[in-house]
Design a protein around this motif. Structure first.
Motif, PDB file in Angstrom:
ATOM      1  N   LYS A   1       0.089  54.584 111.292  1.00 27.30           N
ATOM      2  CA  LYS A   1       0.387  54.733 109.989  1.00 27.30           C
ATOM      3  C   LYS A   1      -0.948  55.451 109.436  1.00 27.30           C
ATOM      4  N   HIS A   2      -1.211  56.806 108.970  1.00 29.53           N
ATOM      5  CA  HIS A   2      -2.625  57.514 108.704  1.00 29.53           C
ATOM      6  C   HIS A   2      -2.590  57.748 106.929  1.00 29.53           C
ATOM      7  N   ARG A   3      -3.429  57.451 106.386  1.00 35.00           N
ATOM      8  CA  ARG A   3      -3.555  57.631 104.837  1.00 35.00           C
ATOM      9  C   ARG A   3      -4.242  58.964 104.885  1.00 35.00           C
ATOM     10  N   ILE A   4      -3.954  59.808 103.997  1.00 31.56           N
ATOM     11  CA  ILE A   4      -4.648  61.159 103.772  1.00 31.56           C
ATOM     12  C   ILE A   4      -5.070  61.266 102.331  1.00 31.56           C
ATOM     13  N   VAL A   5      -6.470  60.949 101.861  1.00 34.83           N
ATOM     14  CA  VAL A   5      -6.954  60.512 100.719  1.00 34.83           C
ATOM     15  C   VAL A   5      -6.841  62.041  99.711  1.00 34.83           C
ATOM     16  N   GLY A   6      -6.113  61.938  98.588  1.00 35.50           N
ATOM     17  CA  GLY A   6      -5.869  63.004  97.633  1.00 35.50           C
ATOM     18  C   GLY A   6      -4.739  64.178  98.026  1.00 35.50           C
ATOM     19  N   ALA A   7      -4.066  63.554  98.866  1.00 36.72           N
ATOM     20  CA  ALA A   7      -3.244  64.812  99.565  1.00 36.72           C
ATOM     21  C   ALA A   7      -1.642  64.802  98.537  1.00 36.72           C
ATOM     22  N   GLY A   8      -1.437  63.777  97.992  1.00 32.52           N
ATOM     23  CA  GLY A   8      -0.177  63.683  97.294  1.00 32.52           C
ATOM     24  C   GLY A   8       0.977  63.519  98.173  1.00 32.52           C
ATOM     25  N   VAL A   9       1.987  64.287  97.810  1.00 31.05           N
ATOM     26  CA  VAL A   9       3.256  64.575  98.858  1.00 31.05           C
ATOM     27  C   VAL A   9       2.823  65.549  99.877  1.00 31.05           C
ATOM     28  N   ILE A  10       3.186  65.055 100.897  1.00 26.20           N
ATOM     29  CA  ILE A  10       3.207  65.776 102.323  1.00 26.20           C
ATOM     30  C   ILE A  10       4.453  66.650 102.375  1.00 26.20           C
TER      31      ILE A  10
END
Length: 444
Positions: A196-205
């Motif tokens: 499980k990877h978190r992407i900072v500031g991405a919002g909805v993928i």
């Protein structure tokens, strides 16, 4: 040989429009061979084009609502269409009829917004519903079932909505983008969460695409930024025969740091779709500009530098897809037209012969001493007879080694790929599409 090695100054990305196909389409996808193009339409039908003749060769009419996804099997025999009518239909293009014969129909309890084949086996299907649920549907007799990804999560934790799903190029894992700006990675065989990877500031993928090797991934998110990541190596569940209910493995939870970020710093435009070139050296982004048809291209091999912006006119863009083998693009307009982009190459007559020289003006030619002497007629007759005795293949044509992926590329002991190849693959390389003539005659 790589064209870049022959001429390092050759442009290997599309630069101009080659042709336009009027099809009232919502999106279009090249087949793995690059010879056919399938388009989904809002009236519930799918149309298949022959790019050589630019003619429609099949109509896939079976849905009552708009088509939301189209995918090809690895050898282009089967075509998958997903629709808002809650159905996924798999069409067999080897059938001697138009519309093609329905091979399988899969029905869900909600509209299907995305679907795709497993890269190695057309009997394994990945689907995403409008309710935010993702399923792997296994149609093989020994593994038959419908498995929900993330269905075993704890009830006390608020569940995020899945917004996009994609197999990686090997088929070992399923990557899921969520509304919380995270990417979840599931093992295809065990259906268990492995990372499980978190992407900072991405919002909805909004979208996920892979480069050819599968180690690089690009995401399209609601913050109007395209990000590229280099993926780590994920652990393989230890038990090869683990069932869906009891499969558990250590979950890798990390924060992915993008190697490149791509956006439009001036207009801050959002992106409808993204697509990698076949070699992974170029990345195309279709801009969600309401007043123009813009495709931005970045050079990944040159540290992600901006390379070009393609202008397709005043019709807004809704989708873009890169050809699997050539510098060509298919972009779809809001009005349903499909624009085929290519990279025109200047004619080089010197390539026909090693000693050929191009001349800017007429010059006097000096004939060699024996250049135009007549050859022995007996020798010519013998050479012609030997050529006539050679077998000529008038059906199969030239074998295209780049049309499909190799079938025997399994490393011994790779349980994930061995599982995917079980029960064989009906989509073989030797299948042929029948040509249906106006009179109704069938020709292979």
């Amino acid at each position: 040989m790589n064209a870049t090695l022959l001429n390092p100054f050759t442009i290997t990305h599309p630069t101009t429009i080659q042709t336009s196909l009027v099809s009232v389409a919502s999106f279009a996808r090249f087949d793995p061979s690059g010879k056919l193009l399938a388009a989904g339409r809002p009236d519930g039908s799918g149309v298949i084009w022959d790019l050589d003749t630019r003619a429609t060769i099949r109509w896939c009419e079976g849905h009552v609502k708009g088509v939301t996804a189209i995918d090809w099997s690895r050898n282009s025999r089967y075509v998958l269409t997903a629709s808002k009518d809650w159905n996924i239909i798999i069409w067999d293009l080897a059938s001697p009829c138009d519309p093609p014969q329905r091979h399988t129909t899969i029905r869900f309890d909600a509209p299907v917004v995305a679907a795709s084949f497993h890269p190695r086996n057309s009997r394994i299907v990945l689907a995403l519903l409008s309710t935010g649920e993702a399923y792997i549907v296994d149609l093989r007799s020994s593994h038959r079932g419908r498995f929900e990804l993330g269905g075993e999560d704890d009830g006390d934790e608020k569940r995020t909505i899945m917004t996009t799903v994609q197999f990686d190029p090997t088929g070992r894992h399923v990557f899921v983008g969520t509304s919380a700006g995270t990417i979840e990675v599931y093992n295809t065989r065990t259906k268990s969460l492995v990372a499980k990877h978190r992407i900072v500031g991405a919002g909805v993928i909004k979208g996920i695409v892979f480069a050819k090797g599968g180690r690089r991934l690009a995401t399209n998110s609601s913050d109007r930024t395209i990000r590229q990541f280099t993926l780590p190596t994920y652990p393989t569940p230890s038990a090869p025969n683990t069932t869906y209910e009891s499969s558990k493995c250590q979950i890798v939870e990390t924060e992915l740091e993008p190697t490149h970020r791509f956006n439009d710093p001036i207009s801050k435009v959002a992106w409808h779709a993204i697509s990698y070139s076949p070699d992974g050296e170029w990345l195309a982004g279709g801009a969600a500009d309401p007043a123009a048809h813009k495709i931005y291209i970045w050079d990944i091999s040159n540290d992600g530098q901006f390379a070009s912006a393609l202008d397709g006119g005043r019709e807004p863009l809704v989708d873009v897809h890169w050809h699997p083998h050539a510098p060509r693009l298919a972009s779809t307009t809001k009005d349903g037209n499909i624009l085929i982009w290519h990279c025109p190459s200047p004619e080089r007559w010197g390539a026909f012969a090693g000693g050929f020289e191009e001349a800017d003006e007429n010059v006097w030619y000096e004939e060699g001493e024996s250049e135009f002497d007549l050859e022995d007629e007996a020798e010519l007759a013998l050479r012609k007879k030997l050529q006539e005795d050679e077998d000529v293949d008038i059906v199969g044509g030239i074998e295209d080694s780049t049309s499909t992926a190799p079938l025997n590329d399994i490393t011994p002991g790779d349980v994930d790929l061995e599982w995917a190849d079980e029960e064989g693959e009906l989509d073989r390389k030797d299948w042929r599409m029948k040509i249906i003539t106006v009179e109704g005659e069938e020709v292979y």
